[in-house]
Scaffold this motif. Structure first.
Motif, PDB file in Angstrom:
ATOM      1  N   LYS A 180       0.738  -1.298   0.136  1.00  0.00           N
ATOM      2  CA  LYS A 180       0.020   0.026   0.046  1.00  0.00           C
ATOM      3  C   LYS A 180       0.930   1.365  -0.056  1.00  0.00           C
ATOM      4  O   LYS A 180       0.736   2.330  -0.642  1.00  0.00           O
ATOM      5  CB  LYS A 180      -0.905   0.046   1.230  1.00  0.00           C
ATOM      6  N   LYS A 181       1.622   1.303   0.911  1.00  0.00           N
ATOM      7  CA  LYS A 181       2.820   2.332   1.009  1.00  0.00           C
ATOM      8  C   LYS A 181       3.742   2.581  -0.244  1.00  0.00           C
ATOM      9  O   LYS A 181       3.594   3.794  -0.845  1.00  0.00           O
ATOM     10  CB  LYS A 181       3.685   2.003   2.090  1.00  0.00           C
ATOM     11  N   TRP A 182       3.845   1.717  -0.965  1.00  0.00           N
ATOM     12  CA  TRP A 182       4.766   1.535  -2.282  1.00  0.00           C
ATOM     13  C   TRP A 182       3.790   2.057  -3.361  1.00  0.00           C
ATOM     14  O   TRP A 182       4.331   3.085  -4.164  1.00  0.00           O
ATOM     15  CB  TRP A 182       5.091   0.208  -2.703  1.00  0.00           C
ATOM     16  N   VAL A 183       2.532   1.585  -3.406  1.00  0.00           N
ATOM     17  CA  VAL A 183       1.852   2.289  -4.575  1.00  0.00           C
ATOM     18  C   VAL A 183       1.437   3.860  -4.349  1.00  0.00           C
ATOM     19  O   VAL A 183       1.558   4.668  -5.135  1.00  0.00           O
ATOM     20  CB  VAL A 183       0.528   1.722  -4.287  1.00  0.00           C
ATOM     21  N   ARG A 184       1.191   4.337  -2.821  1.00  0.00           N
ATOM     22  CA  ARG A 184       0.800   5.644  -2.909  1.00  0.00           C
ATOM     23  C   ARG A 184       2.024   6.387  -2.964  1.00  0.00           C
ATOM     24  O   ARG A 184       1.901   7.416  -3.489  1.00  0.00           O
ATOM     25  CB  ARG A 184       0.322   5.861  -1.186  1.00  0.00           C
ATOM     26  N   GLU A 185       3.369   6.062  -2.470  1.00  0.00           N
ATOM     27  CA  GLU A 185       4.512   6.892  -2.723  1.00  0.00           C
ATOM     28  C   GLU A 185       4.945   6.968  -3.977  1.00  0.00           C
ATOM     29  O   GLU A 185       5.467   8.059  -4.437  1.00  0.00           O
ATOM     30  CB  GLU A 185       5.572   6.372  -1.524  1.00  0.00           C
ATOM     31  N   ASN A 186       4.786   5.932  -4.859  1.00  0.00           N
ATOM     32  CA  ASN A 186       5.443   6.036  -5.986  1.00  0.00           C
ATOM     33  C   ASN A 186       4.239   6.297  -7.081  1.00  0.00           C
ATOM     34  O   ASN A 186       4.689   6.262  -8.414  1.00  0.00           O
ATOM     35  CB  ASN A 186       6.270   4.758  -6.474  1.00  0.00           C
ATOM     36  N   GLY A 187       3.216   6.255  -6.836  1.00  0.00           N
ATOM     37  CA  GLY A 187       2.175   6.668  -7.772  1.00  0.00           C
ATOM     38  C   GLY A 187       1.866   5.632  -8.871  1.00  0.00           C
ATOM     39  O   GLY A 187       1.575   5.602  -9.906  1.00  0.00           O
ATOM     40  N   ARG A 188       2.189   4.361  -8.270  1.00  0.00           N
ATOM     41  CA  ARG A 188       1.878   2.969  -9.081  1.00  0.00           C
ATOM     42  C   ARG A 188       0.442   2.502  -8.755  1.00  0.00           C
ATOM     43  O   ARG A 188      -0.468   3.223  -8.055  1.00  0.00           O
ATOM     44  CB  ARG A 188       2.971   2.105  -8.606  1.00  0.00           C
ATOM     45  N   THR A 189       0.244   1.568  -9.675  1.00  0.00           N
ATOM     46  CA  THR A 189      -1.041   1.096  -9.475  1.00  0.00           C
ATOM     47  C   THR A 189      -1.101  -0.420  -9.078  1.00  0.00           C
ATOM     48  O   THR A 189      -0.438  -0.928  -9.499  1.00  0.00           O
ATOM     49  CB  THR A 189      -1.709   1.256 -11.015  1.00  0.00           C
ATOM     50  N   LEU A 190      -2.166  -0.644  -8.505  1.00  0.00           N
ATOM     51  CA  LEU A 190      -2.061  -2.287  -7.847  1.00  0.00           C
ATOM     52  C   LEU A 190      -3.563  -2.696  -8.323  1.00  0.00           C
ATOM     53  O   LEU A 190      -4.538  -2.194  -8.336  1.00  0.00           O
ATOM     54  CB  LEU A 190      -1.994  -2.125  -6.432  1.00  0.00           C
ATOM     55  N   PHE A 191      -3.336  -4.023  -9.052  1.00  0.00           N
ATOM     56  CA  PHE A 191      -4.466  -4.807  -9.341  1.00  0.00           C
ATOM     57  C   PHE A 191      -4.343  -6.308  -8.240  1.00  0.00           C
ATOM     58  O   PHE A 191      -3.526  -7.017  -8.612  1.00  0.00           O
ATOM     59  CB  PHE A 191      -4.307  -4.880 -10.749  1.00  0.00           C
ATOM     60  N   LEU A 192      -5.199  -6.354  -7.370  1.00  0.00           N
ATOM     61  CA  LEU A 192      -4.954  -7.374  -6.535  1.00  0.00           C
ATOM     62  C   LEU A 192      -6.195  -8.206  -6.495  1.00  0.00           C
ATOM     63  O   LEU A 192      -7.575  -7.981  -6.721  1.00  0.00           O
ATOM     64  CB  LEU A 192      -5.121  -6.699  -5.135  1.00  0.00           C
ATOM     65  N   THR A 193      -6.231  -9.623  -6.817  1.00  0.00           N
ATOM     66  CA  THR A 193      -7.152 -10.383  -6.544  1.00  0.00           C
ATOM     67  C   THR A 193      -7.247 -11.149  -5.032  1.00  0.00           C
ATOM     68  O   THR A 193      -6.251 -11.313  -4.562  1.00  0.00           O
ATOM     69  CB  THR A 193      -7.260 -11.382  -7.556  1.00  0.00           C
ATOM     70  N   THR A 194      -8.351 -11.313  -4.658  1.00  0.00           N
ATOM     71  CA  THR A 194      -8.261 -12.189  -3.222  1.00  0.00           C
ATOM     72  C   THR A 194      -9.802 -12.855  -2.943  1.00  0.00           C
ATOM     73  O   THR A 194     -10.680 -12.578  -3.746  1.00  0.00           O
ATOM     74  CB  THR A 194      -8.056 -11.045  -2.164  1.00  0.00           C
ATOM     75  N   HIS A 195      -9.709 -13.600  -2.435  1.00  0.00           N
ATOM     76  CA  HIS A 195     -11.221 -14.113  -1.594  1.00  0.00           C
ATOM     77  C   HIS A 195     -11.233 -13.758  -0.087  1.00  0.00           C
ATOM     78  O   HIS A 195     -11.674 -14.368   0.436  1.00  0.00           O
ATOM     79  CB  HIS A 195     -11.571 -15.417  -2.047  1.00  0.00           C
ATOM     80  N   ASN A 196     -10.333 -12.963   0.322  1.00  0.00           N
ATOM     81  CA  ASN A 196     -10.318 -12.455   1.491  1.00  0.00           C
ATOM     82  C   ASN A 196     -10.932 -11.202   1.629  1.00  0.00           C
ATOM     83  O   ASN A 196     -10.452  -9.998   1.307  1.00  0.00           O
ATOM     84  CB  ASN A 196      -8.873 -12.380   2.078  1.00  0.00           C
ATOM     85  N   MET A 197     -12.170 -11.040   2.318  1.00  0.00           N
ATOM     86  CA  MET A 197     -12.950  -9.658   2.262  1.00  0.00           C
ATOM     87  C   MET A 197     -12.014  -8.809   2.980  1.00  0.00           C
ATOM     88  O   MET A 197     -12.003  -7.373   2.678  1.00  0.00           O
ATOM     89  CB  MET A 197     -14.105  -9.948   3.349  1.00  0.00           C
ATOM     90  N   MET A 198     -11.506  -9.057   3.969  1.00  0.00           N
ATOM     91  CA  MET A 198     -10.550  -7.881   5.044  1.00  0.00           C
ATOM     92  C   MET A 198      -9.771  -7.324   4.135  1.00  0.00           C
ATOM     93  O   MET A 198      -9.518  -6.194   4.304  1.00  0.00           O
ATOM     94  CB  MET A 198     -10.084  -8.673   6.042  1.00  0.00           C
ATOM     95  N   GLU A 199      -9.009  -8.184   3.503  1.00  0.00           N
ATOM     96  CA  GLU A 199      -7.757  -7.856   2.832  1.00  0.00           C
ATOM     97  C   GLU A 199      -8.252  -6.802   1.450  1.00  0.00           C
ATOM     98  O   GLU A 199      -7.840  -5.762   1.212  1.00  0.00           O
ATOM     99  CB  GLU A 199      -7.212  -8.819   1.730  1.00  0.00           C
ATOM    100  N   ALA A 200      -9.445  -7.138   0.974  1.00  0.00           N
ATOM    101  CA  ALA A 200      -9.878  -6.222  -0.176  1.00  0.00           C
ATOM    102  C   ALA A 200     -10.529  -4.755   0.626  1.00  0.00           C
ATOM    103  O   ALA A 200     -10.165  -3.675   0.168  1.00  0.00           O
ATOM    104  CB  ALA A 200     -11.150  -6.991  -0.753  1.00  0.00           C
ATOM    105  N   GLU A 201     -11.002  -4.950   1.688  1.00  0.00           N
ATOM    106  CA  GLU A 201     -11.614  -3.863   2.659  1.00  0.00           C
ATOM    107  C   GLU A 201     -10.596  -3.120   2.829  1.00  0.00           C
ATOM    108  O   GLU A 201     -10.640  -1.571   2.872  1.00  0.00           O
ATOM    109  CB  GLU A 201     -12.499  -4.172   3.594  1.00  0.00           C
ATOM    110  N   GLU A 202      -9.416  -3.580   3.376  1.00  0.00           N
ATOM    111  CA  GLU A 202      -8.447  -3.091   4.005  1.00  0.00           C
ATOM    112  C   GLU A 202      -7.565  -2.214   2.973  1.00  0.00           C
ATOM    113  O   GLU A 202      -6.878  -1.240   3.180  1.00  0.00           O
ATOM    114  CB  GLU A 202      -7.661  -4.023   4.885  1.00  0.00           C
TER     115      GLU A 202
END
Ligand SMILES: Nc1ncnc2c1ncn2[C@@H]1O[C@H](COP(=O)(O)OP(=O)(O)OP(=O)(O)O)[C@@H](O)[C@H]1O
Ligand SMILES: [Mg+2]
Lengths: 316, 275
Positions: free
Chosen positions: A185-207
């Motif tokens: 999360k920090k890496w994406v924010r600080e460097n203006g990168r984009t993250l595409f994440l897959t998960t079946h963990n609700m908490m992870e997606a929410e967080e």
């Protein structure tokens, strides 16, 4: 168009198998903005990995189009490859005979990262992931969790514009998962990168995610910020029951079941339109000789959005 | 420019794994030096007991050269041919396919790494063999010898690069194929006896295996006067053919690789349907 990191238009992917055609992706239309933390949430077999593979140029679409940073994933695949990287939580890649450092270096070279830059980044990444002490250990001696962290370093060492993570924390303990989530999360924010994440963990997606798309059987059912998605169920009452283990039950309500075989219990989560049906549910359970262990009302989560949209739980 | 640099780095990195890998795996030393030496020893004693004394040295030279070259054949079969199959099992193949490089660079890196580390083993086999069995080599034309060696290796590893994609697409059959090919090639390549003994036409057929011509040429250049008598073709012609084989195998390898990559993206699988 330029400010979009990812765009898919009417994307379809089918597979031929012995049993006939499987539609893994069915008319997927998604737009991910640059700088976004985007999550794709769905149960097993819903098409998450297939979508990632298409976006990473490992699979052709059957029909429709997909663009990464404006580049067509089929016609301009080499442009796409230069700016993306992908890590899967399930991968067992790497060479056991190499050390952790060497292994990450190897894959950095495929992207032409100059040696000096590569080694500096590797040491920094290993430190941040808490892997410095394993840096010179051979890959065949490290644990599954350490391997997952190493793979994440492999994905980050090329400093991709768009990082794809396919269930990055699957099977990891709470601490390791948290380290990974926080760092990405920090890496994406600080460097203006984009993250595409897959998960079946609700908490992870929410967080982690600014926006989440919910996918089931290859179809996108909803796509919005976690808080907006939760508004879909804001009027509903969420009821959590812990019961003795049972085989199956037919109830005219929306609910999910998560069985805990070790404890011999089951967790039921109901999404109800109104509270008055609670006594009916309890008497129905008693009729089926299912023992009630605990009962509580709870806040709606993404899990409930999923139950609402699909009519069953994410883990069934 | 950037592209070329990236591909060269990829070649180097992949070769590095090979070289480091072999040096960190001591069992490879046994596999590639001592095992060939054992079969060399068997032939040496048979020849010593049965062959006329004047041709013994030429025969033994051939056996030792054959034993040394055997290491390359094993490396091509098990290191190159089966490699993509293992890379797939490990999950590395997707990472290579996803990277912004030509996949030929990966094969080239594998080949160069394999050549380099196997050459060290082969030299060890020749030196050990010469000392242990008291064989003398006559070095007639170092330039031709260098050229023969180089072209034998490039054509051999070109074949290995072709095998890599083919073995992968044939899936589980890969292991069996490699296994089946091991023994006949021992005979057909004339590792341990002059191939001409099998008759000219069989020998010609066997020449599609780059080792056959390579060993024959090396034997002519190293084995003294008698070796020339049972030579298959003139050395220069053999060099020419080996160069042709290199080009053909390399082109076919690139074709097979592209076919494999396209099939994988289209069908979502790496093995051919009917396998
Ligand atoms: N190469 C393939 N050949 C045939 N069918 C495939 C292939 N890849 C995926 N599928 C099928 O496509 C569907 C979607 O699979 P996919 O791997 O994308 O799901 P997923 O959401 O990533 O699941 P999981 O959470 O289990 O990783 C499944 O039914 C799967 O069996
Ligand atoms: Mg998956």
């Amino acid at each position: 168009m330029q400010s979009l990191a990812i765009e898919t238009r009417a994307l379809v992917r089918t597979f031929k198998t012995e049993k006939g055609h499987i539609t893994a992706l069915d008319n997927v239309n998604l737009k991910v903005k640059q700088g976004e933390l985007f999550g794709l949430l769905g149960p097993n077999g819903s098409g998450k990995t297939t979508l990632i593979k298409i976006l990473c140029t490992l699979l052709y679409p059957t029909s429709g189009e997909a663009y990464v940073s404006g580049y067509d994933v089929v016609k301009e695949s080499n442009k796409v490859r230069e700016i993306v990287n992908m890590v899967s939580g399930e991968e067992s890649s790497g060479y056991g005979i190499l050390t952790v450092r060497e292994n990450i270096w190897l894959f950095s070279q495929l992207y032409g990262i100059p040696d000096k830059v590569a080694w500096e980044r590797i040491d920094e990444l290993l430190k941040l992931m808490g892997l410095e002490e394993r840096a010179d250990t051979r890959v065949h001696k490290i644990s599954t969790g350490e391997r997952q962290k190493m793979n994440l370093c492999r994905g980050l060492v090329t400093d991709p514009q768009i990082l794809f993570l396919d269930e990055p924390t699957v099977g990891l303990d709470v601490n390791a998962s948290r380290t990974i989530r926080e760092y990405v999360k920090k890496w994406v924010r600080e460097n203006g990168r984009t993250l595409f994440l897959t998960t079946h963990n609700m908490m992870e997606a929410e967080e982690m995610c600014d926006r989440v798309a919910i996918i089931d059987r290859g179809r996108i059912l909803a796509c919005d910020s976690p808080s907006n998605l939760k508004k879909l169920v804001s009027k509903e009452v969420v009821l959590e029951l812990e019961t003795s283990l049972f085989d199956g039950i037919d109830l005219p309500y929306k609910f999910s079941i998560e069985k805990n075989l070790a404890k011999n219990t089951a967790k039921m989560r109901f999404l109800l339109e109104d509270e008055s049906v609670i006594p009916k549910i309890i008497s129905k359970l008693t009729e089926n000789s299912i023992k009630l262990i605990s009962l509580k009302k709870s806040e709606p989560s993404l899990e409930d959005v999923f139950i609402q949209l699909v009519g069953r739980g994410l883990h069934e | 420019m950037n592209n070329l640099r990236r591909n060269l780095k990829a070649v180097y990195a992949r070769a590095y794994v090979r070289i480091v890998g072999m040096n960190r795996e001591p069992s490879w030393v046994v596999f590639t030096i001592f095992l060939p030496l054992l079969s060399v020893a068997a032939f040496v004693y048979v020849y010593k007991a049965t062959a006329p004394p004047e041709i013994i040295n030429s025969l033994l030279a051939r056996v030792i050269i054959g034993g040394a070259m055997l290491a390359f054949w094993m490396n091509v079969l098990w290191g190159m041919g089966n490699n993509f199959y293992y890379e797939k099992e490990l999950g590395n193949l997707d990472l290579y396919l996803m990277a912004p490089i030509s996949k030929t660079s990966i094969l080239l890196g594998m080949a160069l790494g394999g050549m380099f580390s196997t050459t060290i083993r082969a030299i060890a086999t020749i030196l050990l063999g010469a000392v242990l069995f008291n064989v003398s080599f006559t070095l007639e034309s170092p330039l031709s010898l260098g050229l023969v060696f180089l072209m034998t290796l490039t054509s051999l590893y070109g074949l290995g690069m072709l095998f890599a994609s083919l073995f992968l697409m044939y899936g589980r059959g890969a292991w069996h194929t490699a296994n089946l090919m091991q023994e006949p090639i021992f005979i057909l390549s004339g590792f341990y006896f002059p191939i001409k003994f099998l008759g000219f036409f069989i020998a010609l057929l066997a020449s599609f295996i780059p080792l056959t011509l390579g060993i024959d040429a090396m034997n002519q250049l190293l084995g003294g006067s008698f070796a020339k008598k049972w030579s298959l073709l003139p050395v220069n012609l053999e060099i020419l053919i080996l160069t042709g084989l290199t080009a053909v195998f390399f082109a076919l390898a690139v074709k097979a690789l592209n076919f494999m990559e396209t099939m994988s993206k289209k069908e979502g699988r790496l093995t051919l349907r009917y396998m």
